[in-house]
Design an enzyme around this catalytic site. Structure first.
Site, PDB file in Angstrom:
ATOM      1  N   HIS A 155      -9.520   0.967   4.542  1.00 12.25           N
ATOM      2  CA  HIS A 155      -8.266   1.110   5.290  1.00 12.25           C
ATOM      3  C   HIS A 155      -8.529   2.017   6.502  1.00 12.25           C
ATOM      4  CE1 HIS A 155      -4.226   2.410   6.358  1.00 12.25           C
ATOM      5  NE2 HIS A 155      -3.821   1.272   5.803  1.00 12.25           N
TER       6      HIS A 155
ATOM      7  N   GLY B  39       2.837  -1.188   4.384  1.00 11.81           N
ATOM      8  CA  GLY B  39       2.875   0.245   4.099  1.00 11.81           C
ATOM      9  C   GLY B  39       4.313   0.703   3.901  1.00 11.81           C
TER      10      GLY B  39
ATOM     11  N   ASN C   2       0.865  -1.179   0.000  1.00 14.93           N
ATOM     12  CA  ASN C   2       0.000   0.000   0.000  1.00 14.93           C
ATOM     13  C   ASN C   2       0.905   1.233   0.000  1.00 14.93           C
ATOM     14  OD1 ASN C   2      -1.780   2.056   0.545  1.00 14.93           O
ATOM     15  ND2 ASN C   2      -2.320   1.355   2.606  1.00 14.93           N
ATOM     16  N   TRP C   3       1.024   1.838  -1.164  1.00 12.04           N
ATOM     17  CA  TRP C   3       1.963   2.962  -1.312  1.00 12.04           C
ATOM     18  C   TRP C   3       1.445   4.234  -0.647  1.00 12.04           C
ATOM     19  CZ3 TRP C   3       4.597   3.203  -6.820  1.00 12.04           C
ATOM     20  CH2 TRP C   3       5.141   1.940  -7.118  1.00 12.04           C
ATOM     21  N   LYS C   4       0.182   4.251  -0.280  1.00 12.79           N
ATOM     22  CA  LYS C   4      -0.434   5.447   0.325  1.00 12.79           C
ATOM     23  C   LYS C   4      -0.174   6.668  -0.579  1.00 12.79           C
ATOM     24  CE  LYS C   4      -0.218   3.228   4.771  1.00 12.79           C
ATOM     25  NZ  LYS C   4      -0.155   3.341   6.222  1.00 12.79           N
TER      26      LYS C   4
ATOM     27  N   GLU D 107      -7.012   4.436   7.618  1.00 13.75           N
ATOM     28  CA  GLU D 107      -6.852   5.872   7.347  1.00 13.75           C
ATOM     29  C   GLU D 107      -8.077   6.428   6.628  1.00 13.75           C
ATOM     30  OE1 GLU D 107      -3.026   5.449   5.503  1.00 13.75           O
ATOM     31  OE2 GLU D 107      -2.189   4.912   7.459  1.00 13.75           O
TER      32      GLU D 107
ATOM     33  N   GLY E 281       2.265   2.157  10.895  1.00  9.50           N
ATOM     34  CA  GLY E 281       3.192   3.276  10.763  1.00  9.50           C
ATOM     35  C   GLY E 281       3.861   3.664  12.075  1.00  9.50           C
TER      36      GLY E 281
ATOM     37  N   GLU F 147      -5.511  -5.223  10.412  1.00 11.93           N
ATOM     38  CA  GLU F 147      -4.487  -4.211  10.661  1.00 11.93           C
ATOM     39  C   GLU F 147      -4.806  -3.483  11.964  1.00 11.93           C
ATOM     40  OE1 GLU F 147      -2.405  -2.862   6.801  1.00 11.93           O
ATOM     41  OE2 GLU F 147      -4.208  -1.666   7.031  1.00 11.93           O
TER      42      GLU F 147
ATOM     43  N   SER G 136       3.258  -2.281  10.377  1.00 15.99           N
ATOM     44  CA  SER G 136       4.717  -2.328  10.592  1.00 15.99           C
ATOM     45  C   SER G 136       5.339  -3.670  10.225  1.00 15.99           C
ATOM     46  CB  SER G 136       5.065  -1.940  12.036  1.00 15.99           C
ATOM     47  OG  SER G 136       4.645  -0.609  12.301  1.00 15.99           O
TER      48      SER G 136
HETATM   49  P1  PGA Z   1       2.740   0.203   7.781  1.00 21.03           P
HETATM   50  O1  PGA Z   1       1.304   0.413   7.096  1.00 21.03           O
HETATM   51  O2  PGA Z   1       3.321  -1.077   7.205  1.00 21.03           O
HETATM   52  O3  PGA Z   1       3.525   1.414   7.420  1.00 21.03           O
HETATM   53  O4  PGA Z   1       2.502   0.085   9.259  1.00 21.03           O
HETATM   54  C1  PGA Z   1       0.437  -0.662   6.868  1.00 21.03           C
HETATM   55  C2  PGA Z   1      -0.850  -0.168   6.255  1.00 21.03           C
HETATM   56  O5  PGA Z   1      -1.310   0.926   6.622  1.00 21.03           O
HETATM   57  O6  PGA Z   1      -1.448  -0.817   5.385  1.00 21.03           O
END
Ligand code: PGA
Length: 252
Positions: free
Chosen positions: A96, A235, A9-11, A98, A174, A168, A214
């Site tokens: 997600h 991420g 997931n490149w966000k 977010e 993150g 998640e 993470s």
């Molecule tokens: P992260 O993000 O690996 O940076 O914790 C995972 C995600 O939000 O899908």
């Protein structure tokens, strides 16, 4: 053996130039994959078309990070299933944390989007996860159960067979804090049991349940060794070809 899906997931990272660079780096490191391993990269919308072109002929699949629940129309700023499919997407991340936290997405909307995605031949990666406060209150199971039931609401068995679930924990995204493999396994097992109650065991047994939060090259193998963890939604560590390829290699 169950299939494994590693998704990146490149966000909101990588413009078109950086997209091309990262894809070339991934293609050179991931030239072949075992049949049970699928790798999906999910760049931002503006990079999907170039990514789709660059990925042709490679073993890597393409996904989007979100999509509209509508087919088309006056919805300024939105992107439809048809647009992402025409760019080459096979997958779409929905719900997600977010999106839930910053854009107010709720289970009901995520469920509507999931139905639209499946009807459009896209495989939805449906995200669920508890916050730190919820974990500390000891209500993780209740929260996850409500989210899973909510996002899967009304999906038929046939529809469910194209769904990927991503667990998640919000407190692990993150932050550098990973759920321990045992903590993650406990929730994954609970989710699989829930899927078996809503549908049946054969379907639950084949449902891919990814872990996210993470995931890094140094913790991936241990997470993947758990019975009910079938890959990862990555991420931060997917933004560099070396670290994402190392995570994929840990699943091979
Ligand atoms: P992260 O993000 O690996 O940076 O914790 C995972 C995600 O939000 O899908």
């Amino acid at each position: 053996m169950r299939n494994v899906i590693i998704a990146g997931n490149w966000k909101m990272y990588k413009d078109m130039t950086a997209t091309a660079e990262l894809i070339e780096g991934l293609k050179s490191r991931l030239t072949s994959l075992p049949p049970r391993v699928t790798v999906v990269i999910c760049p931002p919308f503006t990079s999907l078309a170039i990514a789709g072109t660059l990925l042709k002929g490679s073993p890597l699949a393409l996904g989007a990070q979100n999509m509209s629940q509508h087919d088309e129309g006056a919805f300024t700023g939105e992107i439809s299933w048809n647009m992402i499919r025409s760019a080459g997407c096979e997958y779409v991340i929905l719900g997600h944390s977010e999106r839930r936290q910053y854009f107010g997405e709720k289970d009901e909307l995520i469920n509507t989007k999931a139905k639209k995605a499946i009807a459009s031949m896209l495989k939805p990666i449906l995200c669920v996860g508890e916050t730190l406060a919820e974990r500390e209150q000891g209500i993780t199971d209740r929260i996850i159960t409500a989210q899973v039931r909510g996002v899967l609401s009304g999906l038929t068995r046939a529809e469910m067979s194209s769904v990927v679930i991503a667990y998640e924990p919000v407190w692990a995204i993150g932050t550098g804090k990973t759920a321990t493999p045992a903590q993650a396994q406990e929730v994954h097992q609970m989710i699989r049991k829930l899927v078996s109650q809503i549908y049946d065991w054969p379907l639950a047994e084949q449902t891919v349940i990814q872990y996210g939060g993470s995931v890094k090259p140094d913790n991936a193998a241990e997470l993947f060794s758990q019975n009910d963890i079938d890959g990862a939604l990555v991420g931060g560590a997917c933004l560099k070809a070396d670290s994402f390829a190392a995570i994929v290699n840990a699943a091979k």
